[in-house]
Scaffold this motif. Structure first.
Motif, short mmCIF file in Angstrom:
data_model
loop_
_atom_site.label_atom_id
_atom_site.label_comp_id
_atom_site.label_asym_id
_atom_site.label_seq_id
_atom_site.Cartn_x
_atom_site.Cartn_y
_atom_site.Cartn_z
N ALA A 1 -2.06 21.36 1.77
CA ALA A 1 -2.70 22.19 0.74
C ALA A 1 -2.45 23.67 1.03
O ALA A 1 -2.17 24.45 0.11
CB ALA A 1 -4.19 21.90 0.70
N LYS B 1 6.26 6.44 9.37
CA LYS B 1 5.96 6.74 10.77
C LYS B 1 7.01 7.70 11.33
O LYS B 1 6.67 8.72 11.90
CB LYS B 1 5.97 5.42 11.54
CG LYS B 1 5.51 5.44 12.97
CD LYS B 1 5.29 3.99 13.43
CE LYS B 1 5.58 3.76 14.91
NZ LYS B 1 6.86 4.33 15.42
N LYS C 1 1.49 15.35 7.89
CA LYS C 1 0.55 14.37 7.32
C LYS C 1 -0.85 14.92 7.14
O LYS C 1 -1.72 14.29 6.57
CB LYS C 1 0.51 13.15 8.24
CG LYS C 1 1.79 12.33 8.20
CD LYS C 1 1.81 11.24 9.24
CE LYS C 1 3.06 10.36 9.12
NZ LYS C 1 4.32 11.12 8.85
N ASP C 2 -1.09 16.13 7.62
CA ASP C 2 -2.43 16.70 7.54
C ASP C 2 -2.67 17.32 6.16
O ASP C 2 -2.00 18.28 5.78
CB ASP C 2 -2.55 17.76 8.64
CG ASP C 2 -3.92 18.42 8.66
OD1 ASP C 2 -4.66 18.32 7.66
OD2 ASP C 2 -4.25 19.04 9.69
N PRO C 3 -3.61 16.78 5.40
CA PRO C 3 -3.83 17.25 4.03
C PRO C 3 -4.13 18.74 3.97
O PRO C 3 -3.71 19.41 3.04
CB PRO C 3 -5.07 16.48 3.57
CG PRO C 3 -5.17 15.31 4.47
CD PRO C 3 -4.54 15.70 5.77
N TRP C 4 -4.84 19.22 4.99
CA TRP C 4 -5.15 20.64 4.96
C TRP C 4 -3.89 21.49 5.09
O TRP C 4 -3.72 22.47 4.38
CB TRP C 4 -6.15 21.01 6.05
CG TRP C 4 -6.55 22.42 5.88
CD1 TRP C 4 -7.39 22.91 4.91
CD2 TRP C 4 -6.09 23.53 6.62
NE1 TRP C 4 -7.47 24.26 5.03
CE2 TRP C 4 -6.70 24.68 6.06
CE3 TRP C 4 -5.21 23.69 7.70
CZ2 TRP C 4 -6.46 25.96 6.55
CZ3 TRP C 4 -4.98 24.96 8.19
CH2 TRP C 4 -5.60 26.08 7.62
N LEU D 1 0.74 12.24 -9.50
CA LEU D 1 -0.06 13.44 -9.30
C LEU D 1 0.82 14.68 -9.37
O LEU D 1 0.54 15.63 -10.09
CB LEU D 1 -0.75 13.40 -7.93
CG LEU D 1 -1.69 14.57 -7.67
CD1 LEU D 1 -2.91 14.46 -8.55
CD2 LEU D 1 -2.09 14.63 -6.21
N PHE E 1 1.04 4.05 -2.86
CA PHE E 1 0.76 5.44 -2.51
C PHE E 1 1.84 6.36 -3.05
O PHE E 1 1.57 7.42 -3.62
CB PHE E 1 0.65 5.58 -0.98
CG PHE E 1 0.53 6.99 -0.52
CD1 PHE E 1 -0.60 7.75 -0.81
CD2 PHE E 1 1.57 7.58 0.20
CE1 PHE E 1 -0.71 9.06 -0.38
CE2 PHE E 1 1.47 8.90 0.63
CZ PHE E 1 0.33 9.64 0.33
N ILE F 1 5.46 11.11 3.98
CA ILE F 1 4.09 11.12 4.53
C ILE F 1 3.73 9.73 5.04
O ILE F 1 3.12 9.57 6.10
CB ILE F 1 3.06 11.58 3.46
CG1 ILE F 1 3.22 13.07 3.16
CG2 ILE F 1 1.63 11.28 3.90
CD1 ILE F 1 2.39 13.56 1.99
N ALA F 2 4.13 8.74 4.28
CA ALA F 2 3.77 7.35 4.62
C ALA F 2 4.62 6.78 5.75
O ALA F 2 4.31 5.71 6.27
CB ALA F 2 3.90 6.47 3.37
N LYS G 1 -7.74 25.94 10.31
CA LYS G 1 -8.34 24.76 9.69
C LYS G 1 -9.87 24.75 9.78
O LYS G 1 -10.56 24.49 8.80
CB LYS G 1 -7.78 23.54 10.40
CG LYS G 1 -8.03 22.25 9.71
CD LYS G 1 -7.20 21.19 10.37
CE LYS G 1 -7.61 19.82 9.91
NZ LYS G 1 -6.70 18.81 10.45
N THR H 1 1.31 6.73 -6.76
CA THR H 1 0.16 7.60 -7.08
C THR H 1 0.48 9.07 -6.84
O THR H 1 0.21 9.92 -7.68
CB THR H 1 -1.04 7.22 -6.19
OG1 THR H 1 -1.34 5.84 -6.39
CG2 THR H 1 -2.26 8.06 -6.53
N TRP H 2 1.06 9.33 -5.69
CA TRP H 2 1.38 10.70 -5.32
C TRP H 2 2.43 11.29 -6.28
O TRP H 2 2.34 12.46 -6.66
CB TRP H 2 1.88 10.73 -3.88
CG TRP H 2 1.85 12.06 -3.20
CD1 TRP H 2 2.93 12.85 -2.95
CD2 TRP H 2 0.72 12.72 -2.63
NE1 TRP H 2 2.52 13.98 -2.28
CE2 TRP H 2 1.18 13.93 -2.06
CE3 TRP H 2 -0.65 12.41 -2.57
CZ2 TRP H 2 0.32 14.83 -1.44
CZ3 TRP H 2 -1.50 13.31 -1.93
CH2 TRP H 2 -1.01 14.50 -1.38
N ALA I 1 0.83 -1.20 0.00
CA ALA I 1 0.00 0.00 0.00
C ALA I 1 0.87 1.25 0.00
O ALA I 1 0.61 2.20 -0.75
CB ALA I 1 -0.94 0.01 1.20
N LYS I 2 1.92 1.21 0.81
CA LYS I 2 2.83 2.36 0.82
C LYS I 2 3.49 2.57 -0.53
O LYS I 2 3.58 3.69 -1.03
CB LYS I 2 3.90 2.19 1.91
CG LYS I 2 3.37 2.43 3.31
CD LYS I 2 4.49 2.53 4.34
CE LYS I 2 3.90 2.86 5.72
NZ LYS I 2 4.93 2.99 6.77
#
Lengths: 166, 166
Positions: free
Chosen positions: B93, B38, B87-90, B17, B10, B35-36, B154, B13-14, B6-7
């Motif tokens: 962005a 820990k 790690k916070d998408p907001w 993008l 990801f 991001i992925a 936020k 994909t990222w 999955a990592k």
DNA sequence: AATAAATTTCAATAATTATTGAAAGTTTAA
DNA sequence: TTAAACTTTCAATAATTATTGAAATTTATT
């Protein structure tokens, strides 16, 4: 500054902007040329003005048409095709937003959603699932908002834009 | 699906993008890896995981730090530097919006504003000036709105986002 | 149906952009 | 101050992406 110079600089500026947004320079230059142009232009005129080949014009104009930014015109009595671009910034932004949402945001939502099917249950796996869930949630919200923009009319958009600022 | 897979997906994909957004693939892959992850990673770990050279890691990590997306960590007793990403998408962005506004929108406003100093007064020149004025107005509005986002917290953002949808 | 006018395609090539890796530079510790 | 550990730089090279231009195709005209 003379009109001709201003147009040339505008094409330059718009072209540079496009390339920082992942759109190729020629495509955005053609777009700028058509925005700056009073009347629709033929492939020959575009070739001539931007000093690029016929094939290049053809490919990039097609891409602009795919993006919904340029349209073809058939002038009665003429064999050639002519091309024009809409000049309203809001319409341009709407079109671009619509396409990018479809091409870029939707696939990410799909992918991130699939990735959450992680079997592991370790603390690390749970953490990562959580990061992905947040990302999906955020992306969906952005996508929905863009979709509203895209479907809305111009006045609605400006009203909302203003309401955000005040 | 296993966590490792999955990592890996990801990151894939990222990375894809990012490249459609004018950010290079390696830079977004490193971002995704962090991001992925820990814990913070060292340059060696990044090299190893993504199979890229030390120089490449160094340059792209530096760019990520410039963008405010990654930070350095010094672990006491360790000589190496470690890197981590929020790690916070907001937050991500917001950071990206802030930088792009500064790097891309502001220069366009400046350029378009200058271009309106066209001496000609022909109908065509007036038309073009008008197109530029509309473009400047639109770009300023977008820039102001982004700026609000950037400065906001936020919760404000999410409330506004929701208010747009309903 | 033949010709002319225009458009489209795409393999070859040019231009740009990303990556490597080794040398130079820095920092830390003994 | 020396040496080891680590980071940074950057010229050379690789990989990618854009562009050309001529041939193939399509469309319109006589």
């Amino acid at each position: 500054m003379k009109l001709k110079e201003a147009k040339a600089e505008f094409i330059q500026t718009w072209g540079a902007l496009g390339s920082s947004w992942g759109i190729n320079r020629t495509m955005s230059s053609i777009h700028a040329l058509l925005i700056a142009s009073k009347d629709p232009l033929s492939a020959d005129e575009i070739m001539d003005y931007l000093k690029i080949s016929r094939g290049n014009v053809n490919m990039n104009v097609r891409a602009l048409i795919d993006w919904g930014l340029v349209k073809r015109h058939m002038i009665p009595g003429e064999r050639k095709e002519y091309f024009s671009a809409g000049k309203d910034p809001w319409e341009i932004a709407r079109q671009v937003a619509a396409e990018r949402r479809k091409r870029e945001l939707e696939p990410v939502i799909e992918a991130v959603s699939q990735l959450q099917k992680i079997e592991d249950t370790s603390a690390e796996a749970e953490d990562f699932k959580n990061t992905l869930a947040q990302l999906e949630d955020f992306t969906r919200k952005v996508s929905n908002t863009l979709n509203q923009f895209v479907k809305s009319d111009k006045n609605w958009f400006f009203k909302k834009l203003m309401s955000l600022i005040h």
